[in-house]
Design an enzyme around this catalytic site. Sequence first.
Site, PDB file in Angstrom:
ATOM      1  N   LYS A   1       0.861  -1.737  -0.007  1.00  0.00           N
ATOM      2  CA  LYS A   1      -0.048   0.180   0.320  1.00  0.00           C
ATOM      3  C   LYS A   1       0.960   1.216  -0.285  1.00  0.00           C
ATOM      4  O   LYS A   1       0.206   2.429  -0.104  1.00  0.00           O
ATOM      5  CB  LYS A   1      -1.093   0.051   1.089  1.00  0.00           C
ATOM      6  CG  LYS A   1      -1.701  -0.893   0.694  1.00  0.00           C
ATOM      7  CD  LYS A   1      -3.245  -0.466   1.808  1.00  0.00           C
ATOM      8  CE  LYS A   1      -4.295  -1.826   1.707  1.00  0.00           C
ATOM      9  NZ  LYS A   1      -4.306  -3.155   1.449  1.00  0.00           N
TER      10      LYS A   1
HETATM   11  C1  PLP Z   1      -4.628  -3.862   1.030  1.00  0.00           C
HETATM   12  C2  PLP Z   1      -3.863  -5.412   0.727  1.00  0.00           C
HETATM   13  C3  PLP Z   1      -4.044  -7.302  -0.280  1.00  0.00           C
HETATM   14  C4  PLP Z   1      -5.924  -6.653  -0.994  1.00  0.00           C
HETATM   15  O1  PLP Z   1      -5.190  -5.457  -1.734  1.00  0.00           O
HETATM   16  P1  PLP Z   1      -6.447  -4.769  -2.884  1.00  0.00           P
HETATM   17  O2  PLP Z   1      -5.971  -4.211  -3.400  1.00  0.00           O
HETATM   18  O3  PLP Z   1      -7.777  -5.062  -2.192  1.00  0.00           O
HETATM   19  O4  PLP Z   1      -7.235  -6.262  -3.654  1.00  0.00           O
HETATM   20  C5  PLP Z   1      -3.338  -7.645  -0.188  1.00  0.00           C
HETATM   21  N1  PLP Z   1      -2.127  -7.945   0.647  1.00  0.00           N
HETATM   22  C6  PLP Z   1      -1.905  -7.161   1.871  1.00  0.00           C
HETATM   23  C7  PLP Z   1      -0.713  -7.417   2.460  1.00  0.00           C
HETATM   24  C8  PLP Z   1      -2.919  -5.853   1.800  1.00  0.00           C
HETATM   25  O5  PLP Z   1      -2.559  -4.804   2.732  1.00  0.00           O
END
Ligand code: PLP
Length: 429
Positions: free
Chosen positions: A108
């Site tokens: 993220k």
């Molecule tokens: C947010 C997140 C995901 C999922 O990603 P999306 O874009 O919501 O599909 C997967 N793994 C981790 C560690 C995350 O923080």
Amino acid sequence: MKYYSTKDQARAQAFSLREAVQAGLAPDGGLFVPERIPQADMAVAERLAGESYAALAGYLAGLFFGDDIDPALLQREMERIYDFPLPLRRVGSRYTLELFHGPTFAFKDYGAGFMGRMVGLLGGGDGKPVILTATSGDTGSAVAHGFHNVPGVEVVLLYPAGKISRLQECQMTTLGGNIHPLRVAGTFDDCQRLVKEVFADKAFRARHRVSSANSINLLRWIPQAFYYFYGYHLWRQATGGDRPVIVVPSGNYGNLSAGMLARRMGLPLGGFVAASNSNDVVPEFLRTGDYRPRASVRTLANAMDVGAPSNFERMLWLCGDDPEALRGELAGFRCDDALIRRTIDELHRNYGYLSDPHSAVGYAASTASGKAGFYLSTAHPAKFGEVISPVTGAAVPLPPQLAELSRRPRTSEPMEADLGALEAFIAGV
Ligand SMILES: *Cc1c(COP(=O)(O)O)cnc(C)c1O
């Protein structure tokens, strides 16, 4: 570049980048999408990927945002945001792109870091923007780091007191400056409700420029397309193959839909695998053709516990609103908690590789698919020691930056779950 809502098929209402970013969600409830998808010159992209991730990201960002933000400035910002490594690693017989070496050790950081700096550059409007976000952990830390020290922007984060991990609390409460964490006497749902109430309070919003930084925001979504280009470049160098299939551990499908965007910008991929935990609405849709969103269930890969993925609409839009085209582009895979544990154990025993539960979903899907390509690793194992240690029987070592963080002084304000108290706080930052 103008932006439209996914629900506005007649293209009746165009939004500027600044308007779309500030609103987050379109007024008709749809998601913002660009008026057209710019085409990347693959020769240029490959050359820049050979230089650095920041050089590549600057080029690709310029294709979307070059009219709104001076490209030279954009390039400089990329070097500040993406100053950490992005390695492709071999794990057993598979390859993985490790997206977890950023400031908060999760993928993220790619979107939140970009959004933070861009909001600072977009400026405009009246009054100082306040970014308001409720968090159960990961999003809050990525947003806090992404916006930290961005001039002219204040960030208010709400988290449920005593209900997030110590590490996550450290990541949000040791920054200070323009980051204002509030520990709310209540649950995550209370935090979310308060944020919604502020956004619904028209009189308050007329006086204060509050916006959100949640994951559907354009400025978090689009930059996630860029690492697909970089991963493609590294994988081609490593294997000499072409048209890789990319496996994406998914929850809200921001990450995977950004990969689909990359493909439409000209990146020659072989397709995708939507890898879910037990919240398998999308794999089920791919199998049956029925899309049935529902309440989420708790799993070990909790950042993917989403039962009604917001970005499903963007995926459909990218397929010309043709569900069958979407079914043709993605394969699906479901990984339950037992398989997550088995995969973490197998990776540790066979290869000495520590995998967080989300990335383990990716590995399991990648081996099951057997296609040439790579999977995305979305979080650092150190963030999920409480899942990994009981499986491997050993403590997960903390990277030095995380260990150092837990020794720094933490500051956050206590707050009752009360709208008046929150609005008074926002007015005072
Ligand atoms: C947010 C997140 C995901 C999922 O990603 P999306 O874009 O919501 O599909 C997967 N793994 C981790 C560690 C995350 O923080």
